[in-house]
Design an enzyme around this catalytic site. Structure first.
Site, PDB file in Angstrom:
ATOM      1  N   TYR A 139      29.831  30.622  39.251  1.00 28.15           N
ATOM      2  CA  TYR A 139      29.666  29.506  40.171  1.00 28.15           C
ATOM      3  C   TYR A 139      28.384  28.720  39.919  1.00 28.15           C
ATOM      4  O   TYR A 139      28.301  27.531  40.245  1.00 28.15           O
ATOM      5  CB  TYR A 139      29.656  29.995  41.621  1.00 28.15           C
ATOM      6  CG  TYR A 139      30.978  30.494  42.140  1.00 28.15           C
ATOM      7  CD1 TYR A 139      32.158  30.287  41.451  1.00 28.15           C
ATOM      8  CD2 TYR A 139      31.054  31.179  43.348  1.00 28.15           C
ATOM      9  CE1 TYR A 139      33.369  30.742  41.930  1.00 28.15           C
ATOM     10  CE2 TYR A 139      32.260  31.639  43.852  1.00 28.15           C
ATOM     11  CZ  TYR A 139      33.409  31.422  43.131  1.00 28.15           C
ATOM     12  OH  TYR A 139      34.610  31.867  43.611  1.00 28.15           O
ATOM     13  N   LYS A 185      35.070  44.079  35.607  1.00 24.02           N
ATOM     14  CA  LYS A 185      36.207  43.994  34.688  1.00 24.02           C
ATOM     15  C   LYS A 185      35.689  44.342  33.290  1.00 24.02           C
ATOM     16  O   LYS A 185      35.843  43.602  32.315  1.00 24.02           O
ATOM     17  CB  LYS A 185      36.811  42.590  34.734  1.00 24.02           C
ATOM     18  CG  LYS A 185      38.215  42.486  34.118  1.00 24.02           C
ATOM     19  CD  LYS A 185      39.241  43.330  34.815  1.00 24.02           C
ATOM     20  CE  LYS A 185      40.634  43.061  34.199  1.00 24.02           C
ATOM     21  NZ  LYS A 185      41.616  44.068  34.594  1.00 24.02           N
ATOM     22  N   ASP A 218      41.016  44.154  39.675  1.00 26.47           N
ATOM     23  CA  ASP A 218      42.437  44.044  39.996  1.00 26.47           C
ATOM     24  C   ASP A 218      42.937  45.279  40.726  1.00 26.47           C
ATOM     25  O   ASP A 218      43.774  45.189  41.629  1.00 26.47           O
ATOM     26  CB  ASP A 218      43.262  43.778  38.735  1.00 26.47           C
ATOM     27  CG  ASP A 218      42.870  44.639  37.558  1.00 26.47           C
ATOM     28  OD1 ASP A 218      41.823  45.322  37.621  1.00 26.47           O
ATOM     29  OD2 ASP A 218      43.602  44.622  36.553  1.00 26.47           O
ATOM     30  N   ASP A 242      33.724  36.873  46.136  1.00 27.75           N
ATOM     31  CA  ASP A 242      34.316  35.799  46.925  1.00 27.75           C
ATOM     32  C   ASP A 242      35.768  36.127  47.256  1.00 27.75           C
ATOM     33  O   ASP A 242      36.214  36.039  48.408  1.00 27.75           O
ATOM     34  CB  ASP A 242      34.222  34.502  46.126  1.00 27.75           C
ATOM     35  CG  ASP A 242      34.646  33.274  46.919  1.00 27.75           C
ATOM     36  OD1 ASP A 242      34.916  33.400  48.127  1.00 27.75           O
ATOM     37  OD2 ASP A 242      34.723  32.191  46.324  1.00 27.75           O
ATOM     38  N   ASP A 246      37.205  37.685  51.098  1.00 29.95           N
ATOM     39  CA  ASP A 246      38.187  36.920  51.864  1.00 29.95           C
ATOM     40  C   ASP A 246      39.491  37.697  52.035  1.00 29.95           C
ATOM     41  O   ASP A 246      40.135  37.621  53.089  1.00 29.95           O
ATOM     42  CB  ASP A 246      38.476  35.586  51.174  1.00 29.95           C
ATOM     43  CG  ASP A 246      37.373  34.567  51.401  1.00 29.95           C
ATOM     44  OD1 ASP A 246      36.484  34.839  52.236  1.00 29.95           O
ATOM     45  OD2 ASP A 246      37.392  33.508  50.758  1.00 29.95           O
TER      46      ASP A 246
END
Length: 352
Positions: A139, A185, A218, A242, A246
Site C-alpha cells: 500500500y 505467503k 490462504d 487488511d 475485515d
C-alpha cells in the site's frame, strides 16, 4: 498525570465518545482528558479537517480517543476538495501519530453468539487479536506505476519494520494466552521469507516464552471462519491484515462491538471501527459498546493499565447481556447502556 486527547468528530461520534469518557473517568480518575475537533466539524469551525490547534494538542498526549468522521453520501463535505474532506483529516491524524501497528480484537461476547453468522458452537468463546502492520508493504511502497497496458505495485519490508510490529504482537500475547500466529505467503513470496525469518528471530531472542507458529494467508482465511478458536494473536503485513481483519470482523455479528487501536512510537489512536451513522446521530440510540471497549484498549495498550482494561471488558460484557442495545435486538439506548456499564463498574474499585 496521563493526558488523553479526545476527538469526538462527526455523526454519532460525540455521543459514543461521551459514553467512553464517562467510563474512563470512573476507571482512571487521575487522567486528564482534553477535547478537540477533527473531521467535518473541524472544517466547519476552522476550515481544516485536522486543524493546527488539534495537531498541537497531540504533541504531549499519552493517548488519543477518536469518535467518527464524515457525513452522509450527500453531505456538503463530500463536495469539498479532497484535502479538505473529513476523511483526509483522519488520514493526516494517523500519519501525524506514526501508527504502524493496528490492533483489531475479534471477541464474541457471552450470550451474543446468536448474532454471529457462524454456528453458535463455532462462535462461542472466540477471542482473537489481529495485529496488522499499517505503514508499509504494497500500500505504501513508492515503486508503483500504470504504464499503458501494464501496471505494477511492489511489496517491500525491512527488518526494522517487521520487528517493530512483531514486538507489539508478542507483547500483546504476553497479556493473553501466549500464542502468536504469524501469517505470510513464504512459499511463493521472498518478502514473506524475510517476514518469517525476522519474526522467528525476534521471538527466539526476546520472547522465548511465547508459542509461535507460521501459517499461510490462504489457509488462515479458511480457518478463521471454520475454526476461529484456534487463534489467539495473529500478526501479519498490511495487505493480508487488511483482508483478514475485515473478514474476521463479521464473526461477532455487529460493528457496534468492534473496537480498535493503532500504535506507534508516540501516542496511540483508539477508535471504534463503525462509521458516523448520520441517520441516527443525535437520536441517542447509538451503540457505544465499541467506543467504550476502545477506551479499554486505550488503558491496556496506551497507558499500560491492564487491570482497568479488564474492568471495562467485564462491565461491557455484563451490560451487553442484561441491557442489549437496539442494533443487537434489545431496547437500551446510548444512555441506558452507558449507565449499565457504569453500574457494573461500581462493584470494582477504580484503578489509578
Amino acid at each position: 498525570m496521563p493526558k488523553i486527547v479526545t476527538l469526538p468528530g462527526d455523526g454519532i461520534g460525540p455521543e459514543v465518545t461521551a459514553a467512553a469518557v464517562a467510563v474512563l473517568r470512573e476507571v482512571a480518575p487521575d487522567v486528564t482528558i482534553e477535547e478537540h475537533l477533527i473531521g467535518g466539524i473541524a472544517y466547519d469551525t476552522h476550515g481544516d479537517p485536522f486543524p493546527q490547534v488539534t495537531r498541537d494538542a497531540l504533541k504531549d498526549a499519552d493517548a488519543v480517543l477518536l469518535g467518527t468522521v464524515g457525513g452522509a453520501q450527500d453531505s456538503a463535505w463530500n463536495l469539498l476538495p479532497r484535502h479538505l474532506r473529513p476523511e483526509s483529516g483522519l488520514l493526516a491524524l494517523r500519519k501525524a501519530l506514526g501508527c504502524y501497528a493496528n490492533l483489531r480484537p475479534v471477541r464474541v461476547q457471552p450470550g451474543l453468539e446468536h448474532l454471529s453468522p457462524l454456528k453458535a458452537e463455532l462462535a462461542r468463546g472466540v477471542d482473537i487479536l489481529i495485529v496488522r502492520e499499517l505503514l508499509g508493504g504494497v500500500y505504501f511502497d513508492g515503486d508503483r506505476k500504470i504504464d499503458g497496458d501494464t501496471a505494477y505495485n511492489t511489496m517491500r519490508y525491512t527488518t526494522p519494520e517487521v520487528e517493530r510490529v512483531a514486538r507489539v504482537a508478542f507483547w500483546a500475547a504476553e497479556q493473553r494466552k501466549g500464542r502468536v500466529t504469524s501469517v505470510d505467503k513464504a512459499n511463493v513470496l521472498e518478502v514473506s521469507e524475510l517476514w518469517r525469518r525476522d519474526v522467528t528471530a525476534l521471538r527466539d531472542r526476546e520472547y522465548r516464552g511465547i508459542h509461535l507458529n507460521h501459517e499461510y494467508v490462504d489457509s488462515v482465511a479458511m480457518l478463521i471462519v471454520s475454526d476461529p478458536s484456534r487463534y489467539d494473536v495473529i500478526v501479519t503485513e498490511n495487505l493480508f491484515g487488511d483482508i483478514l481483519s475485515d473478514l474476521a470482523a463479521v464473526i461477532p455479528g455487529s460493528l457496534g462491538l468492534m473496537p480498535s487501536a493503532s500504535l506507534g512510537d508516540g501516542a496511540g489512536l483508539f477508535e471504534p471501527i463503525h462509521g458516523s451513522a448520520p441517520d441516527i446521530a443525535g437520536k441517542g440510540v447509538a451503540n457505544p459498546a465499541a467506543a467504550i471497549m476502545s477506551a479499554g484498549m486505550l488503558l491496556r495498550h496506551g497507558l499500560k493499565r491492564p487491570e482497568g482494561a479488564n474492568q471495562i471488558d467485564r462491565a461491557v460484557a455484563l451490560a451487553l447481556r442484561e441491557h442489549p442495545t437496539r442494533d443487537l435486538g434489545g431496547k437500551a439506548d446510548t444512555q441506558t447502556f452507558t449507565r449499565a456499564v457504569l453500574s457494573a463498574l461500581e462493584t470494582s474499585p477504580a484503578v489509578g
